[in-house]
Design a protein around this motif. Structure first.
Motif, PDB file in Angstrom:
ATOM      1  N   ALA A 155      27.488  37.034  27.219  1.00  0.00           N
ATOM      2  CA  ALA A 155      28.302  38.206  26.590  1.00  0.00           C
ATOM      3  C   ALA A 155      29.786  37.633  26.472  1.00  0.00           C
ATOM      4  O   ALA A 155      30.605  38.390  26.087  1.00  0.00           O
ATOM      5  N   GLY A 156      30.221  36.474  27.209  1.00  0.00           N
ATOM      6  CA  GLY A 156      31.632  36.232  26.976  1.00  0.00           C
ATOM      7  C   GLY A 156      31.988  35.188  25.801  1.00  0.00           C
ATOM      8  O   GLY A 156      33.099  34.484  25.885  1.00  0.00           O
ATOM      9  N   ARG A 157      30.821  34.698  25.094  1.00  0.00           N
ATOM     10  CA  ARG A 157      31.236  33.986  23.865  1.00  0.00           C
ATOM     11  C   ARG A 157      32.484  34.338  23.105  1.00  0.00           C
ATOM     12  O   ARG A 157      32.670  35.681  22.645  1.00  0.00           O
ATOM     13  N   GLY A 158      33.292  33.454  22.883  1.00  0.00           N
ATOM     14  CA  GLY A 158      34.527  33.690  22.104  1.00  0.00           C
ATOM     15  C   GLY A 158      35.780  33.987  22.748  1.00  0.00           C
ATOM     16  O   GLY A 158      36.935  34.591  22.288  1.00  0.00           O
ATOM     17  N   GLU A 159      35.538  34.587  24.019  1.00  0.00           N
ATOM     18  CA  GLU A 159      36.749  34.827  24.814  1.00  0.00           C
ATOM     19  C   GLU A 159      37.316  33.767  25.633  1.00  0.00           C
ATOM     20  O   GLU A 159      37.088  32.935  25.922  1.00  0.00           O
ATOM     21  N   ASP A 160      38.671  33.769  25.624  1.00  0.00           N
ATOM     22  CA  ASP A 160      39.699  32.877  26.178  1.00  0.00           C
ATOM     23  C   ASP A 160      40.163  33.132  27.590  1.00  0.00           C
ATOM     24  O   ASP A 160      40.149  32.148  28.228  1.00  0.00           O
ATOM     25  N   HIS A 161      39.992  34.415  27.866  1.00  0.00           N
ATOM     26  CA  HIS A 161      40.322  34.770  29.389  1.00  0.00           C
ATOM     27  C   HIS A 161      39.210  35.781  29.904  1.00  0.00           C
ATOM     28  O   HIS A 161      39.105  36.957  29.155  1.00  0.00           O
ATOM     29  N   LEU A 162      38.395  35.249  30.530  1.00  0.00           N
ATOM     30  CA  LEU A 162      37.292  36.268  30.965  1.00  0.00           C
ATOM     31  C   LEU A 162      37.025  36.277  32.472  1.00  0.00           C
ATOM     32  O   LEU A 162      37.526  35.143  33.264  1.00  0.00           O
ATOM     33  N   VAL A 163      36.884  37.300  33.053  1.00  0.00           N
ATOM     34  CA  VAL A 163      36.687  37.575  34.703  1.00  0.00           C
ATOM     35  C   VAL A 163      35.180  38.309  34.606  1.00  0.00           C
ATOM     36  O   VAL A 163      34.723  39.082  33.931  1.00  0.00           O
ATOM     37  N   GLY A 173      32.739  36.945  42.226  1.00  0.00           N
ATOM     38  CA  GLY A 173      33.435  36.870  41.008  1.00  0.00           C
ATOM     39  C   GLY A 173      33.951  35.473  40.665  1.00  0.00           C
ATOM     40  O   GLY A 173      33.773  34.475  41.509  1.00  0.00           O
ATOM     41  N   ALA A 174      34.291  35.363  39.427  1.00  0.00           N
ATOM     42  CA  ALA A 174      34.792  34.216  38.665  1.00  0.00           C
ATOM     43  C   ALA A 174      36.057  34.476  37.728  1.00  0.00           C
ATOM     44  O   ALA A 174      35.864  35.502  37.007  1.00  0.00           O
ATOM     45  N   ILE A 175      36.654  33.365  37.530  1.00  0.00           N
ATOM     46  CA  ILE A 175      37.978  33.557  36.436  1.00  0.00           C
ATOM     47  C   ILE A 175      37.666  32.206  35.562  1.00  0.00           C
ATOM     48  O   ILE A 175      37.552  31.154  36.061  1.00  0.00           O
ATOM     49  N   LEU A 176      37.683  32.604  34.368  1.00  0.00           N
ATOM     50  CA  LEU A 176      37.598  31.436  33.433  1.00  0.00           C
ATOM     51  C   LEU A 176      38.735  31.769  32.193  1.00  0.00           C
ATOM     52  O   LEU A 176      38.883  32.946  31.700  1.00  0.00           O
ATOM     53  N   GLU A 177      39.550  30.660  32.293  1.00  0.00           N
ATOM     54  CA  GLU A 177      40.622  30.902  31.091  1.00  0.00           C
ATOM     55  C   GLU A 177      40.782  29.446  30.300  1.00  0.00           C
ATOM     56  O   GLU A 177      40.551  28.410  31.048  1.00  0.00           O
ATOM     57  N   ASP A 178      40.928  29.733  29.074  1.00  0.00           N
ATOM     58  CA  ASP A 178      40.716  28.730  28.120  1.00  0.00           C
ATOM     59  C   ASP A 178      39.734  27.446  28.105  1.00  0.00           C
ATOM     60  O   ASP A 178      39.792  26.370  28.317  1.00  0.00           O
ATOM     61  N   ASN A 283      42.496  47.126  39.177  1.00  0.00           N
ATOM     62  CA  ASN A 283      43.362  46.137  39.872  1.00  0.00           C
ATOM     63  C   ASN A 283      43.362  44.739  39.584  1.00  0.00           C
ATOM     64  O   ASN A 283      44.388  44.006  39.315  1.00  0.00           O
ATOM     65  N   LEU A 284      42.146  44.132  39.183  1.00  0.00           N
ATOM     66  CA  LEU A 284      42.286  42.985  38.665  1.00  0.00           C
ATOM     67  C   LEU A 284      42.864  42.614  37.216  1.00  0.00           C
ATOM     68  O   LEU A 284      43.572  41.676  37.032  1.00  0.00           O
ATOM     69  N   ALA A 285      42.786  43.622  36.393  1.00  0.00           N
ATOM     70  CA  ALA A 285      43.498  43.566  35.219  1.00  0.00           C
ATOM     71  C   ALA A 285      45.064  43.651  35.414  1.00  0.00           C
ATOM     72  O   ALA A 285      45.914  42.772  34.665  1.00  0.00           O
ATOM     73  N   ALA A 286      45.325  44.158  36.326  1.00  0.00           N
ATOM     74  CA  ALA A 286      46.769  44.072  36.643  1.00  0.00           C
ATOM     75  C   ALA A 286      47.351  42.784  37.189  1.00  0.00           C
ATOM     76  O   ALA A 286      48.386  42.478  36.744  1.00  0.00           O
ATOM     77  N   ALA A 287      46.421  42.084  37.996  1.00  0.00           N
ATOM     78  CA  ALA A 287      46.767  40.709  38.390  1.00  0.00           C
ATOM     79  C   ALA A 287      46.460  39.564  37.532  1.00  0.00           C
ATOM     80  O   ALA A 287      47.296  38.615  37.374  1.00  0.00           O
ATOM     81  N   LEU A 288      45.576  39.718  36.479  1.00  0.00           N
ATOM     82  CA  LEU A 288      45.118  38.662  35.915  1.00  0.00           C
ATOM     83  C   LEU A 288      44.993  38.872  34.241  1.00  0.00           C
ATOM     84  O   LEU A 288      45.058  37.631  33.583  1.00  0.00           O
ATOM     85  N   ASP A 289      45.045  39.982  33.916  1.00  0.00           N
ATOM     86  CA  ASP A 289      45.243  40.476  32.476  1.00  0.00           C
ATOM     87  C   ASP A 289      44.307  39.807  31.598  1.00  0.00           C
ATOM     88  O   ASP A 289      44.735  38.875  30.448  1.00  0.00           O
ATOM     89  N   PRO A 290      42.999  39.806  31.883  1.00  0.00           N
ATOM     90  CA  PRO A 290      41.999  39.181  31.143  1.00  0.00           C
ATOM     91  C   PRO A 290      41.562  39.823  29.734  1.00  0.00           C
ATOM     92  O   PRO A 290      42.049  41.064  29.619  1.00  0.00           O
ATOM     93  N   SER A 291      41.041  39.412  28.831  1.00  0.00           N
ATOM     94  CA  SER A 291      40.609  39.909  27.671  1.00  0.00           C
ATOM     95  C   SER A 291      39.070  40.824  27.798  1.00  0.00           C
ATOM     96  O   SER A 291      38.886  41.679  27.124  1.00  0.00           O
ATOM     97  N   CYS A 292      38.498  40.169  28.806  1.00  0.00           N
ATOM     98  CA  CYS A 292      36.909  40.602  29.079  1.00  0.00           C
ATOM     99  C   CYS A 292      36.653  40.729  30.377  1.00  0.00           C
ATOM    100  O   CYS A 292      37.029  39.900  30.912  1.00  0.00           O
TER     101      CYS A 292
END
Length: 381
Positions: A155-163, A173-178, A283-292
């Protein structure tokens, strides 16, 4: 099974520098990693799942067994893992093993610092298994491996900032950036389930009160249903009848199934869990601002019964709502195999270095054999 037993010294700490650099190479390396089969292991509180996975994320064969009781020694679990890998290696040419463990893994991805459902405490899992299996072994947190799999194949294919948020017994949970999993300085980033959302709220097994997973997880869902049933609430008559009055038999999957059949209480409980999920995501969006945000784990099987309310609560609680882009919230695609597939794919990154090292050793050995043979031929001439 590809081994290094014949031509190498014992495997151990010399691998640590290689594995420490894997994280910085992930985005670049996954495209050029060797297209060889690897084994992924997903270790949870109730099951150990092992599978051979190809370079496209396809599972070629899968085995599953129960997790040994947590009161047993760590060696019992290690024995189980080794047996599964050796069984699979009888039918597949295995080049590396990746392990997704339900616990805290150190930054070097060697030691399991703490596993709540197993008796692992500062356990050097990677080195112990590598010495037994004689192939490269990589260890990571199971949510990290699941996030990697969803980014690569789901589901996260093509995303650069994913939680990734995994809803099971608790919340992982996990955080994936670039294209890189963010593990934190000490390797234990992503423990979102233990953010405090209700001061002095429900006691959590971690020792604190009001943790997010006490309000949005499988345990929270079952706790609320059992409390209503124990109170003989009229809204709980459906589920009480379903378990013939045995309240201890109420489970999360049962609640989800009854909700799909239209049981009002079960629908409401999933809505409550979903609303708390949306609060935490905001809350996570406020802290990490992912795209997905990708929602996985067993509880996510409730699909829109859970994720629909989560999206609504997210929109209500998002900071700066109406004036900022909103992250996409979607259900994971790979299901319960995500952690296993991700572990296998991450292991492929370390397989290349050791394949090259093995090839060089074999070449040196062959040159030496040719040299000694020529000496013998010359001496007998």
């Amino acid at each position: 099974m590809s081994t290094y037993r014949d031509l190498t010294a014992p495997i151990g700490s010399r691998r640590a520098p290689v594995l420490r650099t894997v994280g910085t190479r992930e985005r670049r390396s996954h495209l050029t990693a060797p297209r060889v089969p690897t084994v992924g292991i997903d270790i949870g509180g109730t099951k150990v799942m092992a599978g051979v996975v190809d370079a496209d994320g396809n599972i070629l064969e899968k085995l599953r067994t129960e997790t040994p009781d947590k009161s047993k020694s760590p060696k019992v679990v290690e024995d189980t893992i080794a047996e599964l890998v050796l069984d699979l290696s009888d039918r597949h040419d295995v080049h590396a093993v990746g392990i997704g463990a339900a616990g805290w893994v150190d930054a070097d991805r060697n030691r399991v610092l703490f596993a709540p459902h197993l008796s692992w405490r500062n356990e050097p899992l990677r080195d112990r298994l590598a010495s037994r299996l004689s192939v490269p072994v990589l260890v990571d947190n199971d949510a990290n491996t699941a996030a990697w799999a969803e980014w690569r194949f789901g589901a996260g294919r093509g995303e650069d900032h994913l939680v990734m948020i995994t809803l099971g017994t608790g919340i992982g949970g996990a955080i994936l950036e670039d294209g890189q999993v963010k593990r934190g300085k000490f390797g234990v980033a992503g423990e979102f389930g233990h953010m405090q959302v209700v001061p002095q709220g429900h006691r959590c097994p971690c020792g604190n009160r009001g943790c997010w997973e006490q309000y949005s997880s499988g345990n929270a869902l079952v706790r609320e249903a059992r409390e209503l049933a124990a109170a003989d609430s009229p809204v709980a008559y459906g589920i009480i009848e379903h378990v013939n009055g045995n309240i201890g038999d109420i489970t999360g999957p049962m609640i989800t199934e009854l909700a799909r059949q239209g049981d009002a209480m079960c629908v409401e409980l999933l809505q409550d869990i979903g609303q708390w999920l949306g609060v935490g995501i905001a809350n996570l969006a406020a802290a990490l601002d992912p795209s997905c945000f990708v929602i996985g784990g067993g509880v996510s099987a409730a699909d829109d019964l859970l994720i629909g309310p989560a999206r609504e609560a997210f929109k209500r609680h998002l900071t700066g709502r109406g004036y900022r882009p909103e992250a996409r919230i979607t259900r994971a695609q790979l299901g319960p195999e995500a952690g296993m597939v991700g572990a296998a794919d991450l292991a492929r990154l370390v397989a290349r270095r050791f394949r090259r090292a093995k090839r060089r050793r074999v070449e040196r050995y062959e040159r030496y054999e040719r040299y000694t043979q020529s000496r013998r031929d010359r001496d007998t001439a």
